[in-house]
Each structure stands twice: as C-alpha cells, then as structure tokens.
Design an enzyme around this catalytic site. Structure first.
Site, PDB file in Angstrom:
ATOM      1  N   ASN A   1       0.862  -1.184   0.000  1.00  0.00           N
ATOM      2  CA  ASN A   1       0.000   0.000   0.000  1.00  0.00           C
ATOM      3  C   ASN A   1       0.898   1.232   0.000  1.00  0.00           C
ATOM      4  O   ASN A   1       1.416   1.621   1.044  1.00  0.00           O
ATOM      5  CB  ASN A   1      -0.926   0.003   1.204  1.00  0.00           C
ATOM      6  CG  ASN A   1      -1.812   1.243   1.237  1.00  0.00           C
ATOM      7  OD1 ASN A   1      -2.112   1.820   0.195  1.00  0.00           O
ATOM      8  ND2 ASN A   1      -2.210   1.662   2.424  1.00  0.00           N
ATOM      9  N   ILE A   2       1.085   1.822  -1.155  1.00  0.00           N
ATOM     10  CA  ILE A   2       1.940   2.999  -1.269  1.00  0.00           C
ATOM     11  C   ILE A   2       1.056   4.242  -1.229  1.00  0.00           C
ATOM     12  O   ILE A   2       0.228   4.447  -2.122  1.00  0.00           O
ATOM     13  CB  ILE A   2       2.733   2.975  -2.587  1.00  0.00           C
ATOM     14  CG1 ILE A   2       3.505   1.669  -2.703  1.00  0.00           C
ATOM     15  CG2 ILE A   2       3.673   4.172  -2.675  1.00  0.00           C
ATOM     16  CD1 ILE A   2       4.098   1.430  -4.068  1.00  0.00           C
TER      17      ILE A   2
ATOM     18  N   CYS B   1      15.535   3.956   1.368  1.00  0.00           N
ATOM     19  CA  CYS B   1      14.620   3.160   2.178  1.00  0.00           C
ATOM     20  C   CYS B   1      15.485   2.093   2.836  1.00  0.00           C
ATOM     21  O   CYS B   1      16.594   2.398   3.277  1.00  0.00           O
ATOM     22  CB  CYS B   1      13.475   2.581   1.346  1.00  0.00           C
ATOM     23  SG  CYS B   1      13.989   1.650  -0.124  1.00  0.00           S
TER      24      CYS B   1
END
Length: 213
Positions: free
Chosen positions: A123-124, A148
């Site tokens: 879910n971005i 990241c």
C-alpha cells in the site's frame, strides 16, 4: 567522484523483499565483510581507509542520489557528497548513530514513513510520495540522498514518479526500477508509478544544476 546515473554501485548479490529474513542475514554478513575490509585497509601501512557506498547507491540526477539504508561504514563516503538533506522512506525511528552523523554534518532529515510489505499487501500512499517529491524538487535541499531499507521498492517508486515528471517514457521508468529491484520487481510498484498523477507537480522545475555544498 564520477557516478553513472541510474546504475547501482557495489554488491547487488543480495536481492530480497523488505521482510525476507533469509536475505536479512545475507546482507548483515555482507555488511560485516565490508566493515572487515575497511578495518584491514585502515590498519595497513600507509593505506588509506576505503570509502564504502551504501547498498544500491547510485546517482539519480545532479545533486540527487539514491541508496539502501546507510550504516556507519558508509558515513565517510556520504561525507564526500556534501549532502544537505536525506529523505528516509522507512517508518522506524532513525538510528542514533545516523542522527549523530546528520547533526555533526549539518544534514536535514525528511522522513516519510512507508511500510515495507510483500505483495499483495503493498500500500503505497500517493500523498506521501507527492510530499516527498516536493522535497526532492526543491534545489535548496540539494545535494540530497533518497533511501529506504534496500533502495529498491520504496525508493524505486519515488524515483520512478520523479522520472514521470521528467517526461521519461514508462518503459524507461520501469527499466530503471527493475535494475535495482531485479528478481524482486513488483507489479504493484510499477502499476503505482504508471497511475501516479503528476498534474499537481508539473509547475515545479525538474532541471537540477550541480549544487554541491
């Protein structure tokens, strides 16, 4: 130091999803080996200490870089970039050693926490990527490093959306993403980049001059 844009530097042998414990062990071993080599080099007669880039380090554009999560063995290398800012796309608290490095070098941290999940649970958040892009596009924050955990999925999505703003065709956007994600490329990430709406950011400049501090 010359860095080829869009190409990863260093060891790309450990290709993994963000929650794969087996590859966690491989990457920890690789990091330990890098630290051993640094120590050996530093202890040699008249040898200079090695500069070690973070995992998956690469130049994105003038004054914009990408990588996996830096550790203490990467700090001397990062100092050569003259960074003004770092974007971290991980939700966890920033390590104390990294915070101290930022403080001692006058580097500002922008943290946009995005959970690292396996498909089909990816879910971005589009708004988070949009806000992170605004930071990247502001040359006052350059030189800037985007990272990241491994410099693949979350970083790849942010860079891919930047490329859309720079009017790259989708096939080129996906090619660059896949060079870093390799066998772990996610269809959901590529679908996100394809559908990402850049209309609200088109007024912002995407041309960056070299702005080393």
């Amino acid at each position: 130091m010359k860095v080829e844009m869009g190409r990863p530097i260093g060891d790309l042998a450990a290709e993994a999803v963000d929650v794969d414990s087996e590859d966690e062990e491989e990457e920890a071993a690789a990091a330990a080996e890098r630290r051993r080599r640094i120590t050996a080099a530093a202890g040699g007669d008249g040898e200079e200490e090695l500069l070690v880039p973070p995992l998956n380090f690469a130049m994105v554009d003038n004054g914009v870089f990408r990588s996996g999560f830096p550790d203490t063995s990467n700090f001397k290398f990062l100092k050569t970039l003259g960074l003004r800012s770092i974007i971290c796309l991980c939700p966890e608290a920033y390590p104390e050693a990294n915070e101290e490095f930022l403080k001692s070098n006058g580097i500002r941290l922008f943290q946009f926490g995005i959970e690292g999940c396996k498909e089909p649970f990816v879910n971005i958040p589009e708004e988070t990527i949009r806000e992170a892009l605004k930071v990247v596009l502001d040359v006052r924050n350059h030189p800037i490093l985007i990272h990241c955990k491994r410099g693949k999925h979350r970083t790849g999505c942010l860079v891919g959306c930047l490329r859309k703003l720079q009017r790259w065709c989708l096939s080129s956007v996906f090619d660059e993403y896949q060079r870093f994600a390799a066998a772990k490329a996610r269809v959901s990430d590529q679908r996100f980049m394809e559908k990402f709406d850049i209309s609200s950011l088109k007024h912002l400049s995407t041309t960056f001059s070299c702005s080393k501090r």
